[in-house]
Design an enzyme around this catalytic site. Structure first.
Site, PDB file in Angstrom:
ATOM      1  N   ASP A  52       4.276   1.675 -10.942  1.00  0.00           N
ATOM      2  CA  ASP A  52       5.247   0.996 -11.802  1.00  0.00           C
ATOM      3  C   ASP A  52       5.736  -0.310 -11.198  1.00  0.00           C
ATOM      4  OD1 ASP A  52       5.488   2.610 -13.969  1.00  0.00           O
ATOM      5  OD2 ASP A  52       7.153   3.791 -13.171  1.00  0.00           O
ATOM      6  N   TYR A 110       3.154  10.140  -1.380  1.00  0.00           N
ATOM      7  CA  TYR A 110       4.180   9.133  -1.654  1.00  0.00           C
ATOM      8  C   TYR A 110       5.335   9.306  -0.679  1.00  0.00           C
ATOM      9  CZ  TYR A 110       2.260   8.024  -6.296  1.00  0.00           C
ATOM     10  OH  TYR A 110       1.467   7.604  -7.329  1.00  0.00           O
TER      11      TYR A 110
END
Lengths: 248, 248
Positions: A52, A110
């Site tokens: 994103d 992540y």
């Protein structure tokens, strides 16, 4: 034709995410422009993770096909000459023709970084989310453990996702403290073989609420069970998130 | 009237240094603008260190005089409301009327960060200088030791400085390795009670040449002895430098 796999690091601050779109600068667009200059023809890349807007990466992965005579391992350095400084190819290598960065099985890791100091630290602004009150690390660790395993993560998926099944397997979650200038950072690490839209940021937002004692550990279990988005916490800001690694 | 001391952190990337100047945005200017909004009148600040364009700070110090009724320790938070996110007051406190951030005796600590990885890491671009070939840490440590003590540091001072004596005392120099994503960072730490113009950046530039085996440890001794600027190394880029702390 050869298929080349790139490992890509970027500072996401200046980009509207990975994927090409009209009227916005994206990482994929910069990469395709650089490839066009290097190879002398339009070259489409396929990315593993469509990060994103504002999300960073140490190791996103993308592939493209080419008949260039540049040795595969030299493409990284050559390509870096044509890329802006906030995108750096870390590695380039030839892979099998049928390798696909999204459809081949993989493990993604992540990290979500929280700067937990009374006052923000400007040199950490771009890469962490600042929470001024001390967070309860133990409670966050306990809640993080609940997410490990195969679950329906509907409660941890933003609206707008079009995937059919929201069942995903989280292989590992850790919540660790790191020394930071003038205080500490708390790093949430999540490893899994697939993630839903905004899933890691919603996990981070939920664990932060646990750390703030604004929700209980049990409420995280309840959120998973319910499958309702409003039972989980808010989506934490993009700037704290970094895609660390994708393993195939 | 009370004299208030501020401890200030900033990301220097977007600023033409500390000191107010025409046609350029500086940290001092932003601070005086914020004070004017907070206190309702023009307020001049005096800074301890006039950091250069692009140099960062964790703990620069500045003072101003005021008759505000805001409790001294609350000024930090109040002021942060009026400051851009890349400047944060870490602490505010009342000090003696005759306290002067430049003329009172102090110890300053600077850190210079070198990202020593084959390929640059975008999320470290703003806060480190990238050197791709592996540096010889031991040689850098040995050379750093030579600088400790009271010396004429003329060779480590950029042209344009108007100070009379270039004798300074360096209390400590360390060169340490830190783990960094995808490699290592080398941090040069220098502590002293006074520094010449660009002194730490020239020390860093010289030690980097030692680490690259482009100069010997003995040549650093020779540079100090000679007092000639061209016997020392180049001025390393501003972005790797951070003013960590000033102690009075």
């Amino acid at each position: 034709m050869k298929r080349i796999r790139l490992t890509i690091a970027y500072d996401g601050t200046g980009y509207c995410g990975w994927q090409i779109q009209k009227n916005a600068v994206t990482v994929q667009e910069e990469l395709e422009k650089a490839l066009c200059r290097l190879l002398g023809k339009e070259t489409e890349v396929t990315g593993a993770s469509r990060t994103d807007s504002g999300v960073h990466a140490m190791g996103n992965v993308a592939v493209f096909d080419t008949d260039t005579r540049i040795p595969p391992e030299k493409i990284a350095i050559a390509l870096n000459h044509f890329l802006p400084e906030d995108i750096r190819i870390q590695k380039s290598e030839e892979v099998a023709d049928d390798f696909h960065p999204r459809y081949c099985e993989s493990e993604k890791t992540y990290e979500y970084t929280i700067l937990n100091t009374p006052i923000g630290i400007p040199v950490r602004n771009r890469y962490s989310f600042h929470v001024c009150r001390p967070l309860d690390l133990c409670a966050m660790q306990e809640a993080a453990g609940i997410l490990v395993g195969t679950h329906d993560f509907s409660a941890f998926c933003s609206a707008g996702s079009q995937v059919k099944s929201k069942v995903r397997t989280v292989l590992e979650t850790t919540v660790e403290e790191r020394a930071a200038p003038a205080g500490r950072e708390i790093v949430i690490r999540v490893r899994g073989n697939g993630f839903l839209y905004n899933m890691v940021r919603i996990i981070a937002g939920t664990l932060i609420e646990v750390g703030q004692t604004r929700r209980t550990v049990a409420s995280v279990e309840e959120a998973v069970r319910s499958g309702e988005r409003d039972k989980a916490g808010p989506t934490a800001p993009a700037r704290g998130l970094m895609l660390m690694e994708i393993r195939y």
